[in-house]
Design a protein around this motif. Structure first.
Motif, PDB file in Angstrom:
ATOM      1  N   ILE A 128       1.174  -1.240  -0.387  1.00 61.22           N
ATOM      2  CA  ILE A 128      -0.106   0.106  -0.093  1.00 61.22           C
ATOM      3  C   ILE A 128       0.510   1.062  -0.065  1.00 61.22           C
ATOM      4  CG2 ILE A 128      -2.068   1.634   1.185  1.00 61.22           C
ATOM      5  CD1 ILE A 128      -3.115  -1.354   1.930  1.00 61.22           C
ATOM      6  N   ALA A 129       1.675   1.472   0.570  1.00 62.78           N
ATOM      7  CA  ALA A 129       2.880   2.453   0.564  1.00 62.78           C
ATOM      8  C   ALA A 129       3.288   2.440  -0.422  1.00 62.78           C
ATOM      9  CB  ALA A 129       3.941   1.824   1.468  1.00 62.78           C
ATOM     10  N   LEU A 130       3.372   1.450  -1.223  1.00 72.41           N
ATOM     11  CA  LEU A 130       4.033   2.051  -2.760  1.00 72.41           C
ATOM     12  C   LEU A 130       3.112   2.209  -3.744  1.00 72.41           C
ATOM     13  CD1 LEU A 130       6.594  -1.769  -3.530  1.00 72.41           C
ATOM     14  CD2 LEU A 130       7.591   0.956  -3.490  1.00 72.41           C
ATOM     15  N   TYR A 131       1.801   1.709  -3.585  1.00 74.25           N
ATOM     16  CA  TYR A 131       0.967   1.684  -5.086  1.00 74.25           C
ATOM     17  C   TYR A 131      -0.409   1.883  -3.654  1.00 74.25           C
ATOM     18  CZ  TYR A 131       3.536  -0.418  -7.916  1.00 74.25           C
ATOM     19  OH  TYR A 131       4.652  -1.465  -8.551  1.00 74.25           O
ATOM     20  N   PRO A 132      -0.933   3.383  -3.564  1.00 75.51           N
ATOM     21  CA  PRO A 132      -1.381   3.925  -1.883  1.00 75.51           C
ATOM     22  C   PRO A 132      -3.081   4.199  -2.810  1.00 75.51           C
ATOM     23  CG  PRO A 132       0.357   5.654  -2.907  1.00 75.51           C
ATOM     24  CD  PRO A 132       0.390   4.370  -3.464  1.00 75.51           C
ATOM     25  N   LEU A 133      -2.670   3.672  -4.117  1.00 75.11           N
ATOM     26  CA  LEU A 133      -4.092   4.261  -4.796  1.00 75.11           C
ATOM     27  C   LEU A 133      -5.242   2.745  -5.289  1.00 75.11           C
ATOM     28  CD1 LEU A 133      -3.732   7.124  -7.044  1.00 75.11           C
ATOM     29  CD2 LEU A 133      -4.638   7.151  -4.786  1.00 75.11           C
ATOM     30  N   ILE A 134      -4.531   1.964  -4.993  1.00 74.38           N
ATOM     31  CA  ILE A 134      -5.055   0.766  -5.652  1.00 74.38           C
ATOM     32  C   ILE A 134      -5.916   0.342  -4.689  1.00 74.38           C
ATOM     33  CG2 ILE A 134      -2.845  -0.275  -6.917  1.00 74.38           C
ATOM     34  CD1 ILE A 134      -1.946  -2.090  -4.480  1.00 74.38           C
ATOM     35  N   ASP A 135      -6.641  -1.590  -4.949  1.00 70.51           N
ATOM     36  CA  ASP A 135      -7.505  -1.452  -4.507  1.00 70.51           C
ATOM     37  C   ASP A 135      -6.910  -3.294  -2.981  1.00 70.51           C
ATOM     38  OD1 ASP A 135      -8.137  -4.325  -6.455  1.00 70.51           O
ATOM     39  OD2 ASP A 135      -9.360  -2.879  -7.058  1.00 70.51           O
ATOM     40  N   SER A 136      -7.765  -3.524  -2.849  1.00 73.84           N
ATOM     41  CA  SER A 136      -7.588  -4.128  -1.617  1.00 73.84           C
ATOM     42  C   SER A 136      -7.538  -6.167  -2.322  1.00 73.84           C
ATOM     43  CB  SER A 136      -8.878  -4.864  -0.375  1.00 73.84           C
ATOM     44  OG  SER A 136     -10.007  -5.158  -1.128  1.00 73.84           O
ATOM     45  N   LYS A 137      -8.326  -6.020  -3.227  1.00 74.11           N
ATOM     46  CA  LYS A 137      -7.944  -6.874  -4.282  1.00 74.11           C
ATOM     47  C   LYS A 137      -6.831  -7.276  -5.177  1.00 74.11           C
ATOM     48  CE  LYS A 137      -9.739 -10.186  -8.538  1.00 74.11           C
ATOM     49  NZ  LYS A 137     -11.381 -10.064  -9.125  1.00 74.11           N
ATOM     50  N   LEU A 138      -6.223  -5.735  -5.521  1.00 76.73           N
ATOM     51  CA  LEU A 138      -5.158  -5.975  -6.458  1.00 76.73           C
ATOM     52  C   LEU A 138      -3.859  -5.630  -5.043  1.00 76.73           C
ATOM     53  CD1 LEU A 138      -3.159  -6.069  -8.517  1.00 76.73           C
ATOM     54  CD2 LEU A 138      -3.451  -3.630  -8.257  1.00 76.73           C
ATOM     55  N   VAL A 139      -4.172  -5.945  -3.712  1.00 77.46           N
ATOM     56  CA  VAL A 139      -2.942  -5.915  -2.552  1.00 77.46           C
ATOM     57  C   VAL A 139      -2.776  -6.936  -2.218  1.00 77.46           C
ATOM     58  CG1 VAL A 139      -2.174  -5.510  -0.608  1.00 77.46           C
ATOM     59  CG2 VAL A 139      -3.499  -3.209  -1.695  1.00 77.46           C
ATOM     60  N   THR A 140      -3.768  -7.485  -2.829  1.00 75.23           N
ATOM     61  CA  THR A 140      -2.977  -9.538  -1.927  1.00 75.23           C
ATOM     62  C   THR A 140      -3.181 -10.210  -3.940  1.00 75.23           C
ATOM     63  OG1 THR A 140      -5.814  -9.223  -1.421  1.00 75.23           O
ATOM     64  CG2 THR A 140      -5.105 -11.217  -1.854  1.00 75.23           C
ATOM     65  N   THR A 141      -3.127  -9.902  -4.572  1.00 73.57           N
ATOM     66  CA  THR A 141      -2.471 -10.747  -5.381  1.00 73.57           C
ATOM     67  C   THR A 141      -1.218  -9.878  -6.007  1.00 73.57           C
ATOM     68  OG1 THR A 141      -4.670 -10.590  -7.156  1.00 73.57           O
ATOM     69  CG2 THR A 141      -2.203 -10.625  -8.125  1.00 73.57           C
ATOM     70  N   ILE A 142      -0.491  -9.238  -5.421  1.00 73.68           N
ATOM     71  CA  ILE A 142       0.875  -8.277  -5.587  1.00 73.68           C
ATOM     72  C   ILE A 142       0.931  -8.943  -4.205  1.00 73.68           C
ATOM     73  CG2 ILE A 142       2.489  -6.482  -5.349  1.00 73.68           C
ATOM     74  CD1 ILE A 142       0.321  -4.733  -6.113  1.00 73.68           C
ATOM     75  N   ALA A 143       0.298  -9.592  -3.816  1.00 69.73           N
ATOM     76  CA  ALA A 143       1.542 -10.337  -1.734  1.00 69.73           C
ATOM     77  C   ALA A 143       1.959 -11.748  -2.549  1.00 69.73           C
ATOM     78  CB  ALA A 143       0.707  -9.728  -1.153  1.00 69.73           C
ATOM     79  N   GLN A 144       0.102 -12.721  -2.849  1.00 69.50           N
ATOM     80  CA  GLN A 144       0.520 -13.754  -3.222  1.00 69.50           C
ATOM     81  C   GLN A 144       1.756 -13.922  -4.618  1.00 69.50           C
ATOM     82  OE1 GLN A 144      -2.411 -14.346  -4.839  1.00 69.50           O
ATOM     83  NE2 GLN A 144      -4.358 -15.285  -2.348  1.00 69.50           N
ATOM     84  N   THR A 145       1.722 -13.181  -4.931  1.00 64.25           N
ATOM     85  CA  THR A 145       3.356 -13.320  -6.244  1.00 64.25           C
ATOM     86  C   THR A 145       4.304 -12.682  -5.989  1.00 64.25           C
ATOM     87  OG1 THR A 145       0.688 -11.700  -7.855  1.00 64.25           O
ATOM     88  CG2 THR A 145       3.634 -12.457  -7.862  1.00 64.25           C
ATOM     89  N   TYR A 146       4.456 -11.933  -4.671  1.00 62.67           N
ATOM     90  CA  TYR A 146       5.625 -11.992  -3.957  1.00 62.67           C
ATOM     91  C   TYR A 146       6.081 -13.233  -3.425  1.00 62.67           C
ATOM     92  CZ  TYR A 146       8.773 -10.013  -0.394  1.00 62.67           C
ATOM     93  OH  TYR A 146      10.288  -9.931   0.149  1.00 62.67           O
ATOM     94  N   ARG A 147       5.281 -13.859  -2.505  1.00 65.15           N
ATOM     95  CA  ARG A 147       5.304 -14.743  -1.855  1.00 65.15           C
ATOM     96  C   ARG A 147       6.119 -15.393  -2.192  1.00 65.15           C
ATOM     97  NH1 ARG A 147      -0.169 -12.794   1.303  1.00 65.15           N
ATOM     98  NH2 ARG A 147       0.563 -12.437   3.026  1.00 65.15           N
ATOM     99  N   GLU A 148       5.084 -15.808  -4.382  1.00 69.46           N
ATOM    100  CA  GLU A 148       6.115 -17.337  -4.632  1.00 69.46           C
ATOM    101  C   GLU A 148       7.725 -16.519  -5.199  1.00 69.46           C
ATOM    102  OE1 GLU A 148       3.522 -17.284  -7.666  1.00 69.46           O
ATOM    103  OE2 GLU A 148       1.810 -17.633  -6.837  1.00 69.46           O
ATOM    104  N   HIS A 149       7.896 -15.536  -5.243  1.00 66.46           N
ATOM    105  CA  HIS A 149       9.384 -15.690  -5.579  1.00 66.46           C
ATOM    106  C   HIS A 149       9.495 -14.820  -4.591  1.00 66.46           C
ATOM    107  CE1 HIS A 149       8.819 -13.495  -9.598  1.00 66.46           C
ATOM    108  NE2 HIS A 149       7.717 -13.062  -9.520  1.00 66.46           N
ATOM    109  N   TYR A 150       9.746 -15.195  -3.322  1.00 71.46           N
ATOM    110  CA  TYR A 150      10.676 -15.198  -2.155  1.00 71.46           C
ATOM    111  C   TYR A 150      10.324 -16.307  -1.930  1.00 71.46           C
ATOM    112  CZ  TYR A 150      12.446 -13.277   2.188  1.00 71.46           C
ATOM    113  OH  TYR A 150      13.687 -12.968   3.590  1.00 71.46           O
TER     114      TYR A 150
END
Length: 207
Positions: A41-63
């Motif tokens: 949210i700090a990086l993308y303050p205007l996005i909705d919660s669904k996209l936050v979840t998608t970004i988080a899931q994708t990040y975890r796959e990489h990490y």
């Protein structure tokens, strides 16, 4: 451990995968220490919660699975932890990482045995909210006046201030010393090997 490069690389890979607006290494480094959702949210303050979840899931796959960027221990880390433990200090971790992320890091570095109590951002409130540190104090039956929160980000020191615990800065992490000193730490070091000497000169009850 020096995980800055790995975190930056994983977030940049996530941004590429999802075709998001680019963020610089500096922008990504700035959010290290926050819980993952709060960082997004700090990086993308205007996005909705669904996209936050998608970004988080994708990040975890990489990490957790894809990215192979090393996150080495800073020189002297294990020796210093051994010294502190043998001197009677109780050690804990309060981190913006997820439980799976922290367990991965502790296992890979062989540090599990040093930290019997840990708190992660997906188990409690993210920094700088004081909850994770307050829970650690309860688990150790430790008064805030005898604890020291050591961190390399302003979120660590804000957490300490919010929990009424002394904060202590290290200058070799993600945020520079000038930024850290704005949050009134009781001291700072430039190398982890300096920590036992600083603690030895500090009139603090060991808990």
């Amino acid at each position: 451990m020096d995980s800055q490069a790995q975190i930056v690389n994983c977030m940049k890979s996530t941004i590429t995968d999802l075709k998001l607006e680019a963020r610089t290494d500096k922008q990504i480094s700035n959010i290290i220490g926050l819980g993952l959702e709060e960082a997004i949210i700090a990086l993308y303050p205007l996005i909705d919660s669904k996209l936050v979840t998608t970004i988080a899931q994708t990040y975890r796959e990489h990490y957790l699975f894809k990215d192979k960027t090393p996150s080495p221990l800073f020189d002297g880390t294990k020796e210093v932890l051994t010294t502190l433990r043998e001197s009677g200090y109780d050690l804990a971790v309060a981190t913006g990482k997820s439980r799976r992320g922290l367990d991965k890091g502790l296992t890979e570095t062989g540090l599990n045995e040093y930290f019997p109590i840990t708190r992660c951002a997906d188990e409690t409130r993210s920094k700088p909210h004081p909850q994770m540190l307050e829970e650690i104090l309860i688990d150790y039956n430790c008064d805030a006046s005898t604890a020291l929160m050591i961190g390399d980000s302003e979120y660590d020191l804000q957490l300490a201030n919010n929990a009424k615990v002394d904060g202590f800065a290290v200058s070799y992490g993600v945020h520079n010393l000038i930024r850290l000193l704005k949050h009134d730490p009781v001291g700072f070091i430039d190398n982890i090997r300096q920590l036992p000497e600083w603690l030895g000169g500090c009139p603090r009850t060991k808990n």
